[in-house]
Design a protein around this motif. Structure first.
Motif, PDB file in Angstrom:
ATOM      1  N   VAL A 296       1.075  -0.921   0.181  1.00 28.43           N
ATOM      2  CA  VAL A 296      -0.212   0.429  -0.144  1.00 28.43           C
ATOM      3  C   VAL A 296       1.069   1.361  -0.199  1.00 28.43           C
ATOM      4  O   VAL A 296       1.799   1.367   0.848  1.00 28.43           O
ATOM      5  CB  VAL A 296      -1.245   0.037   1.212  1.00 28.43           C
ATOM      6  CG1 VAL A 296      -1.590   1.298   1.436  1.00 28.43           C
ATOM      7  CG2 VAL A 296      -1.994  -1.182   0.850  1.00 28.43           C
ATOM      8  N   GLY A 297       0.618   1.830  -1.306  1.00 26.75           N
ATOM      9  CA  GLY A 297       1.321   3.560  -1.401  1.00 26.75           C
ATOM     10  C   GLY A 297       2.518   3.124  -1.711  1.00 26.75           C
ATOM     11  O   GLY A 297       3.321   4.571  -2.557  1.00 26.75           O
ATOM     12  N   ARG A 298       2.937   1.973  -2.242  1.00 28.24           N
ATOM     13  CA  ARG A 298       4.284   2.056  -3.311  1.00 28.24           C
ATOM     14  C   ARG A 298       3.883   1.816  -4.585  1.00 28.24           C
ATOM     15  O   ARG A 298       2.764   1.777  -5.190  1.00 28.24           O
ATOM     16  CB  ARG A 298       4.750   0.650  -2.242  1.00 28.24           C
ATOM     17  CG  ARG A 298       5.657   0.786  -1.691  1.00 28.24           C
ATOM     18  CD  ARG A 298       5.969   0.124  -0.629  1.00 28.24           C
ATOM     19  NE  ARG A 298       7.033  -0.267  -0.939  1.00 28.24           N
ATOM     20  CZ  ARG A 298       7.422  -1.162  -0.050  1.00 28.24           C
ATOM     21  NH1 ARG A 298       7.285  -1.563   1.222  1.00 28.24           N
ATOM     22  NH2 ARG A 298       9.361  -1.253   0.206  1.00 28.24           N
ATOM     23  N   ASN A 299       4.699   1.461  -5.008  1.00 27.87           N
ATOM     24  CA  ASN A 299       4.382   1.263  -6.806  1.00 27.87           C
ATOM     25  C   ASN A 299       4.254   0.081  -7.242  1.00 27.87           C
ATOM     26  O   ASN A 299       5.238  -1.007  -7.121  1.00 27.87           O
ATOM     27  CB  ASN A 299       5.767   1.639  -7.903  1.00 27.87           C
ATOM     28  CG  ASN A 299       5.824   2.905  -7.194  1.00 27.87           C
ATOM     29  OD1 ASN A 299       5.321   4.009  -7.770  1.00 27.87           O
ATOM     30  ND2 ASN A 299       7.241   3.174  -7.277  1.00 27.87           N
ATOM     31  N   VAL A 300       2.925  -0.969  -8.402  1.00 24.36           N
ATOM     32  CA  VAL A 300       2.038  -1.424  -8.552  1.00 24.36           C
ATOM     33  C   VAL A 300       2.158  -1.910 -10.222  1.00 24.36           C
ATOM     34  O   VAL A 300       1.619  -0.700 -10.474  1.00 24.36           O
ATOM     35  CB  VAL A 300       1.219  -2.618  -8.301  1.00 24.36           C
ATOM     36  CG1 VAL A 300       0.715  -4.179  -8.452  1.00 24.36           C
ATOM     37  CG2 VAL A 300       1.868  -2.368  -6.289  1.00 24.36           C
ATOM     38  N   VAL A 301       2.764  -2.751 -10.425  1.00 24.86           N
ATOM     39  CA  VAL A 301       2.890  -2.442 -11.988  1.00 24.86           C
ATOM     40  C   VAL A 301       1.885  -3.781 -12.736  1.00 24.86           C
ATOM     41  O   VAL A 301       1.784  -5.096 -12.010  1.00 24.86           O
ATOM     42  CB  VAL A 301       4.261  -2.606 -12.772  1.00 24.86           C
ATOM     43  CG1 VAL A 301       4.390  -2.821 -14.119  1.00 24.86           C
ATOM     44  CG2 VAL A 301       5.134  -1.273 -13.029  1.00 24.86           C
TER      45      VAL A 301
ATOM     46  N   LYS B 232       0.619   3.436  -6.593  1.00 23.75           N
ATOM     47  CA  LYS B 232       0.617   3.778  -8.168  1.00 23.75           C
ATOM     48  C   LYS B 232       0.410   2.667  -8.460  1.00 23.75           C
ATOM     49  O   LYS B 232       1.294   1.795  -8.935  1.00 23.75           O
ATOM     50  CB  LYS B 232       1.583   4.456  -8.038  1.00 23.75           C
ATOM     51  CG  LYS B 232       1.485   5.872  -7.006  1.00 23.75           C
ATOM     52  CD  LYS B 232       2.564   6.844  -6.983  1.00 23.75           C
ATOM     53  CE  LYS B 232       3.625   6.360  -5.484  1.00 23.75           C
ATOM     54  NZ  LYS B 232       3.139   6.289  -4.291  1.00 23.75           N
ATOM     55  N   ILE B 233      -0.891   2.194  -9.532  1.00 24.61           N
ATOM     56  CA  ILE B 233      -0.863   0.719 -10.560  1.00 24.61           C
ATOM     57  C   ILE B 233      -0.616   1.576 -11.286  1.00 24.61           C
ATOM     58  O   ILE B 233      -0.991   2.665 -12.585  1.00 24.61           O
ATOM     59  CB  ILE B 233      -1.944   1.029  -9.911  1.00 24.61           C
ATOM     60  CG1 ILE B 233      -2.515  -0.150  -9.000  1.00 24.61           C
ATOM     61  CG2 ILE B 233      -2.646  -0.515 -10.535  1.00 24.61           C
ATOM     62  CD1 ILE B 233      -4.088  -0.229  -8.426  1.00 24.61           C
ATOM     63  N   LYS B 234       0.458   1.132 -12.199  1.00 22.42           N
ATOM     64  CA  LYS B 234       1.024   2.144 -13.631  1.00 22.42           C
ATOM     65  C   LYS B 234       0.443   0.020 -14.473  1.00 22.42           C
ATOM     66  O   LYS B 234       1.422  -0.782 -14.237  1.00 22.42           O
ATOM     67  CB  LYS B 234       2.432   2.094 -13.992  1.00 22.42           C
ATOM     68  CG  LYS B 234       2.609   2.894 -13.350  1.00 22.42           C
ATOM     69  CD  LYS B 234       4.081   3.435 -13.008  1.00 22.42           C
ATOM     70  CE  LYS B 234       4.397   4.064 -12.097  1.00 22.42           C
ATOM     71  NZ  LYS B 234       5.882   4.213 -11.623  1.00 22.42           N
TER      72      LYS B 234
ATOM     73  N   LEU C 146      13.819  -4.087 -12.612  1.00 26.48           N
ATOM     74  CA  LEU C 146      13.900  -3.116 -13.446  1.00 26.48           C
ATOM     75  C   LEU C 146      13.644  -1.938 -12.749  1.00 26.48           C
ATOM     76  O   LEU C 146      14.132  -0.456 -13.066  1.00 26.48           O
ATOM     77  CB  LEU C 146      13.434  -2.953 -15.286  1.00 26.48           C
ATOM     78  CG  LEU C 146      13.326  -3.624 -15.885  1.00 26.48           C
ATOM     79  CD1 LEU C 146      12.387  -3.209 -16.842  1.00 26.48           C
ATOM     80  CD2 LEU C 146      14.557  -3.367 -16.638  1.00 26.48           C
ATOM     81  N   GLY C 147      13.092  -1.796 -11.518  1.00 26.06           N
ATOM     82  CA  GLY C 147      13.856  -1.228 -10.553  1.00 26.06           C
ATOM     83  C   GLY C 147      12.396  -0.142 -10.511  1.00 26.06           C
ATOM     84  O   GLY C 147      11.742   0.977 -10.238  1.00 26.06           O
ATOM     85  N   VAL C 148      10.937  -0.364 -11.323  1.00 18.78           N
ATOM     86  CA  VAL C 148       9.856   0.431 -11.820  1.00 18.78           C
ATOM     87  C   VAL C 148       8.815  -0.193 -10.698  1.00 18.78           C
ATOM     88  O   VAL C 148       7.512   0.358 -10.573  1.00 18.78           O
ATOM     89  CB  VAL C 148       9.344  -0.409 -13.342  1.00 18.78           C
ATOM     90  CG1 VAL C 148       8.227   0.619 -14.017  1.00 18.78           C
ATOM     91  CG2 VAL C 148      10.442   0.445 -14.306  1.00 18.78           C
ATOM     92  N   ALA C 149       8.541  -0.779  -9.758  1.00 16.52           N
ATOM     93  CA  ALA C 149       7.742  -1.738  -9.162  1.00 16.52           C
ATOM     94  C   ALA C 149       8.071  -2.623  -7.904  1.00 16.52           C
ATOM     95  O   ALA C 149       9.505  -2.658  -8.027  1.00 16.52           O
ATOM     96  CB  ALA C 149       6.899  -2.531  -9.945  1.00 16.52           C
ATOM     97  N   ASP C 150       7.506  -2.053  -6.911  1.00 17.33           N
ATOM     98  CA  ASP C 150       7.811  -3.230  -5.669  1.00 17.33           C
ATOM     99  C   ASP C 150       7.148  -4.661  -6.107  1.00 17.33           C
ATOM    100  O   ASP C 150       7.477  -5.254  -5.241  1.00 17.33           O
ATOM    101  CB  ASP C 150       7.381  -2.100  -4.110  1.00 17.33           C
ATOM    102  CG  ASP C 150       8.056  -0.791  -4.594  1.00 17.33           C
ATOM    103  OD1 ASP C 150       9.123  -0.168  -4.227  1.00 17.33           O
ATOM    104  OD2 ASP C 150       7.195   0.728  -5.046  1.00 17.33           O
TER     105      ASP C 150
END
Ligand SMILES: Nc1ncnc2c1ncn2[C@@H]1O[C@H](COP(=O)(O)OP(=O)(O)OP(=O)(O)O)[C@@H](O)[C@H]1O
Ligand SMILES: O=P(O)(O)OC[C@H]1O[C@H](OP(=O)(O)OP(=O)(O)O)[C@H](O)[C@@H]1O
Length: 306
Positions: free
Chosen positions: A126-131, A158-160, A172-176
């Motif tokens: 929660v609150g982090r990056n998810v792809v 943050k959902i990408k 690649l460091g784009v997502a947790d």
């Protein structure tokens, strides 16, 4: 031939144009005697022996066409239907109706994180990056974890969106973390990830548009159900002393009831019963124990059962 102008009066049936579900779908259509020839690069094929046109579409787009009533029937993954439904405004009824579980294309949409990292539960994302390729379902999932209303753009996670190779995002460091499909787990393992939660469990499904209801829909549904049942069951035949019939019938109860035929030999009967393929070895072991003889197992080419 200009196929688009030959669709009038035909039921439109969307099938995956590529990917994991395509071959099993084509095999299913062959089992239903749906005869067609697809011209190279054409996404429409007229069925020769039924008033049907097949429309080859990406699995992910099939729920949209079916849901809007542009296409009558479709085969896609339940995950794709769930993703489509998750994009609808709250309270809107989906135009896509599931009518049959087809049994193939089994997989799970799972939350995955680096195996060596410190995240062990989805709520730590929660609150982090998810792809993901499934943004609507992922938003719904995290909205529930965050205790906020889905679709209101008030998520702190943050959902990408990415269209493929989702598993590369963490490295690649784009997502947790990612939300992606898992079947054997090989892709996940190779990318150094582990699953910590499941969003949706999926298999391929036959879906219909809520607004379509005609004889061809019913005919095709009945044929597909027949082929699926035939693939799932075998016919088990054996002889048994009449005194053991009640016990044996509990082992092979059949779909409705076993068929019992008298034998010329007194006090013996022949039994014939449908058994789930995956249970047949255990069933044969149990039949032997209660005195069954001459056990035969036959494949079913096709079927029409309730
Ligand atoms: N590894 C898998 N095992 C079983 N079924 C899967 C697997 N991956 C996907 N599926 C099922 O197949 C459907 C289509 O996925 P697939 O990746 O084949 O689509 P695609 O149309 O080729 O799309 P893309 O090119 O974006 O991957 C999924 O929605 C899911 O239901
Ligand atoms: O658990 P596994 O058996 O390894 O299967 C999972 C993989 O299969 C699907 O991808 P696909 O191979 O269809 O390609 P994609 O990444 O381009 O979607 C899915 O997106 C996973 O990456």
């Amino acid at each position: 031939m200009d196929l688009v102008n030959h669709l009038e009066g035909r039921l439109l049936f969307a099938v995956p144009k590529k990917g994991r579900l395509q071959q099993a779908t084509l095999d299913l259509l062959a089992g239903c005697d749906v005869q067609f020839r697809r011209e190279t690069r054409l996404d429409i094929a007229l069925v020769k022996n039924l008033p049907i046109a097949l429309i080859f579409l990406p699995a992910a787009d099939i729920p949209t066409f079916v849901g809007e009533g542009r296409v009558d029937l479709g085969i896609t993954g339940r995950d794709q239907v769930a993703e489509h439904d998750a994009t609808l405004p709250a309270g809107e009824v989906s135009g896509v109706e599931e009518i049959l579980d087809l049994g193939f294309g089994g997989c799970k949409l799972q939350v995955q994180v680096p195996e060596k990292g410190d995240i062990t539960e989805a709520k730590q994302l929660v609150g982090r990056n998810v792809v993901t390729s499934f943004t609507a379902l992922t938003e719904q999932f995290f909205a529930q974890l965050e205790g906020v209303e889905a679709g209101k753009k008030n998520l702190s996670t943050k959902i990408k969106y990415v269209g493929g190779s989702v598993e590369a995002a963490c490295a690649l460091g784009v997502a947790d973390g990612i939300v992606d499909l898992v079947e054997s787990g090989e892709t996940m393992k190779a990318a150094g990830l582990k699953a910590i939660d499941t969003v949706v469990t999926s298999t391929a499904v036959l879906v219909k548009s809520r607004t379509s209801n005609n004889d061809t829909v019913n005919l095709l549904t009945s044929r597909i159900r027949g082929v699926i049942t035939a693939q799932k069951f075998v016919l088990c035949q054996y002889n048994i002393p009449r005194s053991e019939l009640a016990t044996a019938s509990k082992i092979t109860p059949g779909k409705r009831a076993p068929t019992i035929t008298a034998l010329e030999e007194e006090n013996w009967v022949a039994v014939s019963s449908m058994v789930e393929k995956k249970r047949i070895a255990t069933v044969m072991d149990e039949l032997i124990k209660v005195g069954a003889t001459d056990i035969l197992v036959l494949n079913i080419a096709n079927s029409r059962t309730d």
